[in-house]
Design a protein around this motif. Sequence first.
Motif, PDB file in Angstrom:
ATOM      1  N   LEU A  18      10.408 -78.306-109.334  1.00 51.57           N
ATOM      2  CA  LEU A  18      10.945 -79.021-108.502  1.00 51.57           C
ATOM      3  C   LEU A  18      10.669 -79.435-107.828  1.00 51.57           C
ATOM      4  CD1 LEU A  18      11.519 -74.541-106.827  1.00 51.57           C
ATOM      5  CD2 LEU A  18      12.709 -76.652-108.271  1.00 51.57           C
ATOM      6  N   THR A  19      10.166 -81.073-107.023  1.00 54.59           N
ATOM      7  CA  THR A  19      10.362 -81.255-106.750  1.00 54.59           C
ATOM      8  C   THR A  19       8.993 -81.171-105.471  1.00 54.59           C
ATOM      9  OG1 THR A  19      11.646 -82.015-104.745  1.00 54.59           O
ATOM     10  CG2 THR A  19      11.706 -83.115-106.800  1.00 54.59           C
ATOM     11  N   HIS A  21       9.651 -82.073-101.914  1.00 54.96           N
ATOM     12  CA  HIS A  21      10.413 -81.238-101.815  1.00 54.96           C
ATOM     13  C   HIS A  21      10.805 -80.258-102.118  1.00 54.96           C
ATOM     14  CE1 HIS A  21      14.519 -83.167 -99.138  1.00 54.96           C
ATOM     15  NE2 HIS A  21      13.629 -83.019 -98.043  1.00 54.96           N
ATOM     16  N   GLU A  22      11.455 -80.216-102.813  1.00 55.43           N
ATOM     17  CA  GLU A  22      12.145 -78.974-102.609  1.00 55.43           C
ATOM     18  C   GLU A  22      11.275 -77.820-103.258  1.00 55.43           C
ATOM     19  OE1 GLU A  22      15.400 -80.879-106.165  1.00 55.43           O
ATOM     20  OE2 GLU A  22      13.779 -80.126-107.068  1.00 55.43           O
ATOM     21  N   ALA A  25      11.070 -76.290 -99.510  1.00 56.18           N
ATOM     22  CA  ALA A  25      12.440 -75.413 -99.685  1.00 56.18           C
ATOM     23  C   ALA A  25      12.024 -73.838 -99.794  1.00 56.18           C
ATOM     24  CB  ALA A  25      13.418 -76.391 -99.241  1.00 56.18           C
ATOM     25  N   TRP A  26      12.166 -74.300-101.395  1.00 61.28           N
ATOM     26  CA  TRP A  26      12.316 -72.938-101.740  1.00 61.28           C
ATOM     27  C   TRP A  26      10.760 -71.878-101.384  1.00 61.28           C
ATOM     28  CZ3 TRP A  26      14.294 -68.879-103.797  1.00 61.28           C
ATOM     29  CH2 TRP A  26      13.709 -67.634-103.963  1.00 61.28           C
ATOM     30  N   LEU A  27      10.184 -72.302-101.160  1.00 56.16           N
ATOM     31  CA  LEU A  27       9.344 -71.021-100.526  1.00 56.16           C
ATOM     32  C   LEU A  27       9.206 -71.074 -99.489  1.00 56.16           C
ATOM     33  CD1 LEU A  27       5.495 -72.450-102.300  1.00 56.16           C
ATOM     34  CD2 LEU A  27       7.084 -70.435-102.903  1.00 56.16           C
ATOM     35  N   ALA A  28       9.738 -71.664 -98.415  1.00 53.53           N
ATOM     36  CA  ALA A  28      10.187 -71.344 -96.988  1.00 53.53           C
ATOM     37  C   ALA A  28      11.216 -70.365 -96.875  1.00 53.53           C
ATOM     38  CB  ALA A  28      10.850 -71.857 -96.317  1.00 53.53           C
ATOM     39  N   LEU A  29      12.389 -70.615 -97.739  1.00 47.73           N
ATOM     40  CA  LEU A  29      13.277 -69.493 -97.861  1.00 47.73           C
ATOM     41  C   LEU A  29      13.222 -68.074 -99.226  1.00 47.73           C
ATOM     42  CD1 LEU A  29      16.698 -68.714 -97.822  1.00 47.73           C
ATOM     43  CD2 LEU A  29      16.511 -69.483-100.437  1.00 47.73           C
ATOM     44  N   ALA A  30      11.983 -68.218 -99.679  1.00 45.36           N
ATOM     45  CA  ALA A  30      11.425 -67.040-100.030  1.00 45.36           C
ATOM     46  C   ALA A  30      10.913 -66.137 -99.010  1.00 45.36           C
ATOM     47  CB  ALA A  30      10.932 -67.105-101.349  1.00 45.36           C
ATOM     48  N   LYS A  31       9.763 -66.483 -98.627  1.00 46.98           N
ATOM     49  CA  LYS A  31       8.834 -66.520 -97.000  1.00 46.98           C
ATOM     50  C   LYS A  31       9.827 -65.421 -96.346  1.00 46.98           C
ATOM     51  CE  LYS A  31       5.077 -66.717 -94.305  1.00 46.98           C
ATOM     52  NZ  LYS A  31       4.185 -66.833 -94.767  1.00 46.98           N
ATOM     53  N   LEU A  32      11.619 -65.873 -95.964  1.00 49.21           N
ATOM     54  CA  LEU A  32      12.100 -65.165 -95.022  1.00 49.21           C
ATOM     55  C   LEU A  32      13.283 -64.370 -96.094  1.00 49.21           C
ATOM     56  CD1 LEU A  32      15.164 -67.181 -93.408  1.00 49.21           C
ATOM     57  CD2 LEU A  32      16.010 -65.691 -94.652  1.00 49.21           C
ATOM     58  N   MET A  33      13.087 -64.014 -96.927  1.00 48.25           N
ATOM     59  CA  MET A  33      13.961 -63.183 -97.932  1.00 48.25           C
ATOM     60  C   MET A  33      13.325 -61.976 -97.457  1.00 48.25           C
ATOM     61  SD  MET A  33      15.929 -64.787-101.278  1.00 48.25           S
ATOM     62  CE  MET A  33      14.476 -64.699-102.546  1.00 48.25           C
TER      63      MET A  33
ATOM     64  N   MET B  33      20.202 -63.159 -98.561  1.00 51.19           N
ATOM     65  CA  MET B  33      19.547 -61.569 -98.114  1.00 51.19           C
ATOM     66  C   MET B  33      19.494 -60.930 -99.204  1.00 51.19           C
ATOM     67  SD  MET B  33      17.669 -61.280 -94.266  1.00 51.19           S
ATOM     68  CE  MET B  33      18.818 -60.445 -93.920  1.00 51.19           C
ATOM     69  N   PHE B  56       5.249 -63.601-107.661  1.00 56.17           N
ATOM     70  CA  PHE B  56       4.575 -64.733-107.271  1.00 56.17           C
ATOM     71  C   PHE B  56       3.502 -64.200-107.351  1.00 56.17           C
ATOM     72  CE2 PHE B  56       8.521 -65.950-104.923  1.00 56.17           C
ATOM     73  CZ  PHE B  56       8.260 -66.708-104.292  1.00 56.17           C
ATOM     74  N   SER B  79       2.809 -62.640 -98.593  1.00 57.18           N
ATOM     75  CA  SER B  79       2.816 -61.580 -96.472  1.00 57.18           C
ATOM     76  C   SER B  79       4.047 -59.791 -97.355  1.00 57.18           C
ATOM     77  CB  SER B  79       3.979 -62.849 -96.492  1.00 57.18           C
ATOM     78  OG  SER B  79       5.119 -63.492 -97.130  1.00 57.18           O
ATOM     79  N   ARG B 134      16.347 -72.863-109.737  1.00 59.25           N
ATOM     80  CA  ARG B 134      17.952 -74.267-109.211  1.00 59.25           C
ATOM     81  C   ARG B 134      18.785 -74.093-109.440  1.00 59.25           C
ATOM     82  NH1 ARG B 134      16.268 -78.912-108.467  1.00 59.25           N
ATOM     83  NH2 ARG B 134      14.610 -80.085-109.731  1.00 59.25           N
ATOM     84  N   ILE B 138      19.298 -74.342-105.828  1.00 59.62           N
ATOM     85  CA  ILE B 138      18.945 -75.940-105.462  1.00 59.62           C
ATOM     86  C   ILE B 138      19.533 -76.672-105.581  1.00 59.62           C
ATOM     87  CG2 ILE B 138      17.207 -77.861-105.445  1.00 59.62           C
ATOM     88  CD1 ILE B 138      15.914 -75.881-103.531  1.00 59.62           C
ATOM     89  N   ILE B 146      19.105 -79.427 -98.174  1.00 58.71           N
ATOM     90  CA  ILE B 146      17.327 -78.864 -98.774  1.00 58.71           C
ATOM     91  C   ILE B 146      16.725 -79.175 -98.005  1.00 58.71           C
ATOM     92  CG2 ILE B 146      15.078 -79.051 -99.844  1.00 58.71           C
ATOM     93  CD1 ILE B 146      17.137 -80.169-101.862  1.00 58.71           C
ATOM     94  N   LEU B 149      17.857 -76.830 -95.042  1.00 60.79           N
ATOM     95  CA  LEU B 149      16.733 -75.237 -95.346  1.00 60.79           C
ATOM     96  C   LEU B 149      15.292 -75.093 -95.511  1.00 60.79           C
ATOM     97  CD1 LEU B 149      17.913 -72.997 -96.577  1.00 60.79           C
ATOM     98  CD2 LEU B 149      16.905 -73.773 -98.775  1.00 60.79           C
ATOM     99  N   ARG B 150      14.619 -75.877 -95.003  1.00 60.62           N
ATOM    100  CA  ARG B 150      13.229 -75.915 -95.516  1.00 60.62           C
ATOM    101  C   ARG B 150      13.251 -75.535 -93.722  1.00 60.62           C
ATOM    102  NH1 ARG B 150       9.795 -78.825 -92.840  1.00 60.62           N
ATOM    103  NH2 ARG B 150      11.632 -80.985 -93.945  1.00 60.62           N
ATOM    104  N   ALA B 153      14.367 -72.077 -92.469  1.00 65.49           N
ATOM    105  CA  ALA B 153      13.511 -71.346 -93.042  1.00 65.49           C
ATOM    106  C   ALA B 153      12.360 -70.580 -92.208  1.00 65.49           C
ATOM    107  CB  ALA B 153      13.595 -71.297 -94.455  1.00 65.49           C
ATOM    108  N   THR B 157      10.264 -67.545 -90.678  1.00 65.18           N
ATOM    109  CA  THR B 157       9.399 -66.809 -90.867  1.00 65.18           C
ATOM    110  C   THR B 157       8.494 -67.330 -89.120  1.00 65.18           C
ATOM    111  OG1 THR B 157       8.486 -69.263 -91.550  1.00 65.18           O
ATOM    112  CG2 THR B 157       9.870 -67.174 -93.272  1.00 65.18           C
TER     113      THR B 157
END
Lengths: 171, 171
Positions: A18-19, A21-22, A25-33, B33, B56, B79, B134, B138, B146, B149-150, B153, B157
């Motif tokens: 992942l870049t 940037h990506e 976004a993914w870590l933020a979504l994971a934290k949300l989940m 979710m 994680f 978390s 991905r 992604i 993206i 999304l960030r 999210a 949080t």
Amino acid sequence: MSEPGEYSCDMPDEPRWLTDHERDAWLALAKLMFNLPSALDAQLLRDSNLTLFDYFVLSGLSMTPGRTMRLSDLANFVSCSLSRLSNVVKRMEQRGLLRRAPDPESPRYTVATLTDAGWDLVVAAAPGHVAAVRHYVIDGLTPSQIDVLREVACHVTRQIDSAPESARRPQ
Amino acid sequence: MSEPGEYSCDMPDEPRWLTDHERDAWLALAKLMFNLPSALDAQLLRDSNLTLFDYFVLSGLSMTPGRTMRLSDLANFVSCSLSRLSNVVKRMEQRGLLRRAPDPESPRYTVATLTDAGWDLVVAAAPGHVAAVRHYVIDGLTPSQIDVLREVACHVTRQIDSAPESARRPQ
DNA sequence: AGCCTCTGATTCAACCTTGAACCTACATGC
DNA sequence: GCATGTAGGTTCAAGGTTGAATCAGAGGCT
């Protein structure tokens, strides 16, 4: 299994990391989940003694004509396994929130019907739950952010539904 | 408790229901979710015998100098409750993926250190996991999607972290 | 009719999470 | 010094989820 050193053979030659940037976004979504379900559970459990999953089951029934639904349709609606739904529904029946009965149209199916107590409970729980959803998710977002959120979330669920096993060895 | 009829007193006079636009976005997010965690779990379990949560934890340790972290910091990083982390770490220690030891700087803390086997396992698991992220999330999104999304999210949080109890009776 | 198969639904054992209770080590106040 | 309080970590019981095994009904095929 999972020996390193060989995954350059059966994996893509250079895994597409992942870049930044990506990844953000993914870590933020994971934290949300990880956190949003328990936050919403906490509000519902405190105020109505329901989990978020319970609430979806009851509200699915409440929106249906006759407040009745086949278990398999209900499982599809809340996208869970029949096994899990069966357990949840059994507990809810013991609490008097719904009743199970064989489908009169075909004894092969089982239907669940919301009782008056179940109806009253969803009605009473709804305002607090909606307020929590607003507080945690919706309020503070612009209409266009909400729109993109829907697009993104639909995209993800489409990917999951369409290819439940295709993450296997992505050649 | 939860009698209907009285919530017009301690609830906002007219609960602000979601608009169709908002409801569509919320339902899509809820479905995400419910389903994305198990989809990612399935890939990791099949290929590396790890849950997403395990991954994680291990990857948190792997990115740290000395591959070592205090349990309380690690719990904060992923978390989760200290109780849950303690159980997970105990199982991982039995599998030989990490070691626990009292923090040399202060016997009050416990640190977890990744073993070579644990390191090898994350390294081997990473490409498949990233490919799954991905595939499900992604790929297929535009850079601007993206980005939103960030933002969304992070907003959620932030709301959760800043007001863990403020969904209580939102006056 | 008989056989096979598929789908809907339930059950059970194994496992995991949660939350409260508990223990230890440090810090603060008197 | 001593009591009190607080934070890090573990443990345990209670309850929920998962996946496999099981059972029953419906449809297709010979």
